[in-house]
Design an enzyme around this catalytic site. Structure first.
Site, PDB file in Angstrom:
ATOM      1  N   LYS A   1      34.856  47.912  37.061  1.00 14.48           N
ATOM      2  CA  LYS A   1      36.230  47.882  36.724  1.00 14.48           C
ATOM      3  C   LYS A   1      36.511  49.283  36.392  1.00 14.48           C
ATOM      4  O   LYS A   1      37.583  49.824  36.231  1.00 14.48           O
ATOM      5  CB  LYS A   1      36.183  47.097  35.186  1.00 14.48           C
ATOM      6  CG  LYS A   1      36.379  45.490  35.184  1.00 14.48           C
ATOM      7  CD  LYS A   1      36.596  44.945  33.834  1.00 14.48           C
ATOM      8  CE  LYS A   1      35.717  43.453  33.861  1.00 14.48           C
ATOM      9  NZ  LYS A   1      34.400  43.431  34.063  1.00 14.48           N
TER      10      LYS A   1
ATOM     11  N   LYS B   1      42.253  28.393  35.207  1.00 16.09           N
ATOM     12  CA  LYS B   1      43.646  28.319  35.959  1.00 16.09           C
ATOM     13  C   LYS B   1      43.362  27.808  37.294  1.00 16.09           C
ATOM     14  O   LYS B   1      42.551  28.345  38.038  1.00 16.09           O
ATOM     15  CB  LYS B   1      44.210  29.752  36.023  1.00 16.09           C
ATOM     16  CG  LYS B   1      45.684  29.582  36.189  1.00 16.09           C
ATOM     17  CD  LYS B   1      46.214  31.072  36.285  1.00 16.09           C
ATOM     18  CE  LYS B   1      45.668  31.643  37.592  1.00 16.09           C
ATOM     19  NZ  LYS B   1      46.344  32.828  38.062  1.00 16.09           N
TER      20      LYS B   1
ATOM     21  N   LYS C   1      45.185  30.158  43.995  1.00 14.96           N
ATOM     22  CA  LYS C   1      45.257  30.014  45.307  1.00 14.96           C
ATOM     23  C   LYS C   1      43.923  30.242  45.910  1.00 14.96           C
ATOM     24  O   LYS C   1      43.794  29.915  47.079  1.00 14.96           O
ATOM     25  CB  LYS C   1      46.274  31.255  45.914  1.00 14.96           C
ATOM     26  CG  LYS C   1      47.590  30.978  45.385  1.00 14.96           C
ATOM     27  CD  LYS C   1      48.337  32.072  45.860  1.00 14.96           C
ATOM     28  CE  LYS C   1      49.865  32.275  45.431  1.00 14.96           C
ATOM     29  NZ  LYS C   1      50.464  33.542  45.110  1.00 14.96           N
TER      30      LYS C   1
END
Ligand code: TYM
Length: 336
Positions: free
Chosen positions: A121, A202, A205
């Site tokens: 990150k 969640k 896609k």
């Protein structure tokens, strides 16, 4: 007086039932009541992760057709491609100077993508693209260009809209009341559709296992719902903590039918899981069948071409007004 409404979908992958129930299905409601709606395909955003040019082209046209198939009337809203309105990229270059790296690095979606891709990150040494890191900057430009009052999105995008609000505050604090303060709005039911294979995650896609794609064959849709992960016990009850699978299916049912979760729960008192899943599959398939028919018709007739062409002109008119005002505000000289 009507409100200014703006939202977008990025053509990174095939759209899912999450995109549909979270935002697409109800978008037409925002185009009624004298609102001014700007709805776009966030194609520049799709370049933030690796994508084949042909895939990007196909996904882009698909989203244009999906918007129309979902009932958006091009006479009541402005439908356009982000890349056909250069003001987005121009304003991006300006507003990036008013957003902080620390803020961008704290975005949940950015952190999730880094985790998924196994990249650090900390920007310094990693191979994380600048575009994906700076994603909320362009998204903020998208929003403020249209003086948006409200931004209908699924729950996962709310944090980005909040960051846009931080930008507006910061910019206006420095220069006066220039940018309009937007507000994210989520659907009451369906703002976070979860994966069918892991209902604690969640539906996205990039998760083919737990996804229903809008172009899936209806037999496949039915099969995916029938084999969705369920929970211990036998009662059909909304309890996301203890019954995430059943709660997700109840949400899918309620959002598809346009009813509340409570009313959906009442319909299934005494049902067994198998019968309940069949009812969910029936509802979703009926809705998608009509949607897919409209999609195929729009794709064949290429109705979207004129819509996007007209949309680019109308969107540019609005966007250029705000861009000019911002340029003038920060001291850039415009020579006409
Ligand atoms: P995107 O393309 O990831 O998703 C499009 C919309 O679908 C919603 N959504 C969901 N809703 C419910 N359940 C789910 N599982 C689910 N998955 C996705 C998203 O919240 C979104 O509303 N950054 C945006 C595109 C964008 C944009 C903007 C949106 C670019 N600029 C300006 C609003 C305003 C995105 O990636 O959405």
């Amino acid at each position: 007086m009507g409100l200014k409404v703006l939202t977008g979908i990025k053509p990174t992958g095939q759209l899912t039932l999450g995109n549909y129930l979270g935002v697409l299905k109800n978008l037409h409601q925002y185009t009624e009541d004298g609102n001014e709606a700007y709805i776009f395909i966030a194609d520049l955003h799709a370049l933030t992760l690796p994508i084949e040019p042909e895939t990007l082209r196909t996904n882009t046209i698909d989203i244009a057709c999906f918007y129309l198939a979902a009932g958006l009337d091009p006479n009541k809203c402005t439908l356009f491609l982000q890349s056909s309105v250069p003001a987005h990229a121009e304003l991006n270059a300006i507003v990036q100077n008013y957003m902080y790296m620390g803020e961008l690095g704290r975005m949940t979606q950015f952190k999730d993508i880094c985790t998924k891709m196994g990249i650090a990150k900390d920007a310094k040494d990693s191979h994380v693209g600048l575009g994906i890191f700076a994603y909320p900057v362009l998204m903020s430009a998208d929003i403020v260009l249209y003086d948006a009052d409200i931004v209908p999105v699924g729950q996962d995008q709310t944090q980005h809209v909040e960051l846009c609000r931080t930008l507006v505050n910061r910019f206006n604090h420095r220069y006066g009341d220039v940018l309009k303060m937007p507000k994210a709005v989520n659907n009451k039911v369906g703002a976070k559709i979860m994966s069918l294979s892991d209902p604690t995650k969640k539906m996205s896609k990039s998760d083919p296992k737990g996804d229903i794609f809008l172009k899936d064959d209806l037999a496949v849709v039915r099969k995916k719902i029938m084999s969705a992960v369920t929970d211990m016990g036998s009662e059909v009850k909304f309890d996301p903590e203890n019954k995430p699978g059943i709660s997700n299916l109840l949400t899918i049912y309620a959002a598809t039918k346009g009813i509340s979760i409570e009313d959906a729960e009442k319909e299934f008192v005494g049902y067994r899981y198998g019968d309940f899943k069949k009812a969910v599959a029936d509802a979703v398939c009926a809705d998608l069948e009509a949607f897919q028919q409209r999609y195929r018709h729009i794709l064949e007739t290429k109705e979207y071409e004129k819509v996007l062409k007209d949309g680019a002109i109308k969107a540019s008119e609005q966007a250029n007004k705000v861009l000019d005002q911002v340029k003038n505000t920060v001291g850039l000289v415009t020579i006409k």
